[in-house]
Design an enzyme around this catalytic site. Structure first.
Site, PDB file in Angstrom:
ATOM      1  N   HIS A   1       0.849  -1.188   0.000  1.00  0.00           N
ATOM      2  CA  HIS A   1       0.000   0.000   0.000  1.00  0.00           C
ATOM      3  C   HIS A   1       0.889   1.245   0.000  1.00  0.00           C
ATOM      4  O   HIS A   1       2.048   1.203   0.444  1.00  0.00           O
ATOM      5  CB  HIS A   1      -0.896   0.019   1.234  1.00  0.00           C
TER       6      HIS A   1
ATOM      7  N   CYS B   1      -2.486  -0.398   7.525  1.00  0.00           N
ATOM      8  CA  CYS B   1      -1.666   0.806   7.429  1.00  0.00           C
ATOM      9  C   CYS B   1      -1.771   1.657   8.695  1.00  0.00           C
ATOM     10  O   CYS B   1      -0.784   2.261   9.119  1.00  0.00           O
ATOM     11  CB  CYS B   1      -2.048   1.604   6.191  1.00  0.00           C
TER      12      CYS B   1
ATOM     13  N   CYS C   1      -6.180   1.913   5.791  1.00  0.00           N
ATOM     14  CA  CYS C   1      -6.843   0.670   6.176  1.00  0.00           C
ATOM     15  C   CYS C   1      -6.309   0.262   7.555  1.00  0.00           C
ATOM     16  O   CYS C   1      -5.345   0.846   8.061  1.00  0.00           O
ATOM     17  CB  CYS C   1      -6.557  -0.419   5.142  1.00  0.00           C
TER      18      CYS C   1
ATOM     19  N   GLU D   1       0.949   3.847   1.874  1.00  0.00           N
ATOM     20  CA  GLU D   1       1.456   4.223   3.196  1.00  0.00           C
ATOM     21  C   GLU D   1       2.634   3.355   3.616  1.00  0.00           C
ATOM     22  O   GLU D   1       3.624   3.850   4.163  1.00  0.00           O
ATOM     23  CB  GLU D   1       0.362   4.093   4.271  1.00  0.00           C
TER      24      GLU D   1
END
Length: 150
Positions: free
Chosen positions: A55, A88, A85, A57
């Protein structure tokens, strides 16, 4: 609540989100800022890297910790175009980020779907702000998924 520097850094995250979309990835971008300098950048690369943890992040946090040579980012701000999410948000917790600024909310996959507040999922000292360029980030996501479905 938001400063011109916040706008500048979120615009960079939005630029990275566009790059993700151009590569067929869900358009999410992130930057980590320390002392007014970007020290970590990332955009979603789950398809390209065949890695569900890639992801925006996570990539930005990893780059930032490598830049500083430290695992804690308590003096840093993460700017991300979509609500983190739970995975993260957990990474933000363990990195002890000083501040998290996200644009659009994510009712399907964001940390808030767990019915927890930012103070319960992020490090207790992390300051969380939402909504900066939210409509622009949401429009990118909407366009991406409309294109995907057609």
């Amino acid at each position: 609540m938001f400063h011109t520097t916040d706008q500048r850094f979120m615009q960079e995250a939005l630029r990275l989100a566009v790059l993700a979309a151009e590569q067929g990835e869900v358009p999410v971008g992130a930057v980590v800022v320390w002392q007014n300098h970007i020290i970590g950048k990332g955009y979603n690369q789950t398809v390209m890297l065949n890695d569900p943890t890639a992801h925006a992040e996570m990539i930005a946090i990893t780059a930032a910790t490598q830049h500083l040579g430290a695992r804690y980012l308590n003096e840093c701000t993460l700017y991300v175009t979509l609500e983190p999410c739970p995975m993260c948000a957990g990474a933000c917790y363990w990195a002890m980020l000083g501040r998290v600024v996200y644009a659009a909310s994510d009712e399907k996959n964001g940390f808030s779907r767990l019915q927890v507040s930012a103070s319960n999922i992020f490090h207790p000292k992390t300051i969380v702000h939402q909504g900066l360029f939210a409509s622009e980030a949401a429009a990118l996501l909407k366009q991406f998924f409309q294109k995907l479905r057609s």
